[in-house]
Design a protein around this motif. Sequence first.
Motif, PDB file in Angstrom:
ATOM      1  N   SER A  32      45.555  37.621  45.986  1.00 24.89           N
ATOM      2  CA  SER A  32      46.566  37.332  44.970  1.00 24.89           C
ATOM      3  C   SER A  32      46.181  37.855  43.592  1.00 24.89           C
ATOM      4  N   GLY A  33      44.911  38.197  43.412  1.00 28.42           N
ATOM      5  CA  GLY A  33      44.440  38.557  42.074  1.00 28.42           C
ATOM      6  C   GLY A  33      43.997  37.349  41.278  1.00 28.42           C
ATOM      7  N   GLY A  34      44.101  36.176  41.884  1.00 32.32           N
ATOM      8  CA  GLY A  34      43.740  34.964  41.170  1.00 32.32           C
ATOM      9  C   GLY A  34      42.255  34.676  41.132  1.00 32.32           C
ATOM     10  N   ASN A  35      41.514  35.364  41.971  1.00 31.28           N
ATOM     11  CA  ASN A  35      40.059  35.190  42.005  1.00 31.28           C
ATOM     12  C   ASN A  35      39.415  36.564  41.993  1.00 31.28           C
ATOM     13  N   THR A  36      38.655  36.835  40.966  1.00 24.79           N
ATOM     14  CA  THR A  36      38.032  38.146  40.814  1.00 24.79           C
ATOM     15  C   THR A  36      36.541  37.999  40.559  1.00 24.79           C
ATOM     16  N   TYR A  37      35.832  39.079  40.799  1.00 23.58           N
ATOM     17  CA  TYR A  37      34.381  39.049  40.597  1.00 23.58           C
ATOM     18  C   TYR A  37      33.933  40.430  40.147  1.00 23.58           C
ATOM     19  N   TYR A  38      32.931  40.441  39.265  1.00 16.52           N
ATOM     20  CA  TYR A  38      32.475  41.697  38.685  1.00 16.52           C
ATOM     21  C   TYR A  38      30.963  41.826  38.785  1.00 16.52           C
ATOM     22  N   ALA A  39      30.520  43.053  38.895  1.00 16.12           N
ATOM     23  CA  ALA A  39      29.098  43.315  38.759  1.00 16.12           C
ATOM     24  C   ALA A  39      28.702  43.026  37.320  1.00 16.12           C
ATOM     25  N   GLY A  86      42.781  34.855  51.844  1.00 13.49           N
ATOM     26  CA  GLY A  86      41.655  33.991  51.544  1.00 13.49           C
ATOM     27  C   GLY A  86      41.481  33.765  50.059  1.00 13.49           C
ATOM     28  N   SER A  87      40.681  32.775  49.732  1.00 14.87           N
ATOM     29  CA  SER A  87      40.462  32.425  48.334  1.00 14.87           C
ATOM     30  C   SER A  87      39.483  33.358  47.645  1.00 14.87           C
ATOM     31  N   TYR A  88      38.688  34.060  48.449  1.00 17.80           N
ATOM     32  CA  TYR A  88      37.591  34.812  47.872  1.00 17.80           C
ATOM     33  C   TYR A  88      37.795  36.305  47.919  1.00 17.80           C
TER      34      TYR A  88
END
Length: 128
Positions: free
Chosen positions: A54-61, A105-107
Amino acid sequence: QVQLVESGGGLVQAGDSLRLSCAASGRTFSNYPMGWFRQAPGKEREFVASSNWSGGNTYYADFVKGRFTISRDNAKNTMYLQMNSLKPEDTAVYYCAADSTYYRGSYYRTRFEAYEYWGQGTQVTVSS
């Protein structure tokens, strides 16, 4: 035929911005994680950023936190990477990737092996 096509790369100066796009065709990835990786000459491919479906959970280096932003438009089957305050060390070929197993999924996904589909890459060169 499933395709991921990156665009938006180029040659810029340090401190400039670029926006990469990844357009998917052949199937929809709107329900799955997508991500960006990069590979500099002589180095292994490394994780940059990822988004859940969804774009609601993001992660960055760590090396892009606060400078890059990942987003997606599921209606267009397209993902983006807004890159600000670019540095010479950001010079690399940038690849987009899509998963097709982790449904809604959420992740996000950060491991290279988690992605089934890859684009051909777009070159980003940052001069000092």
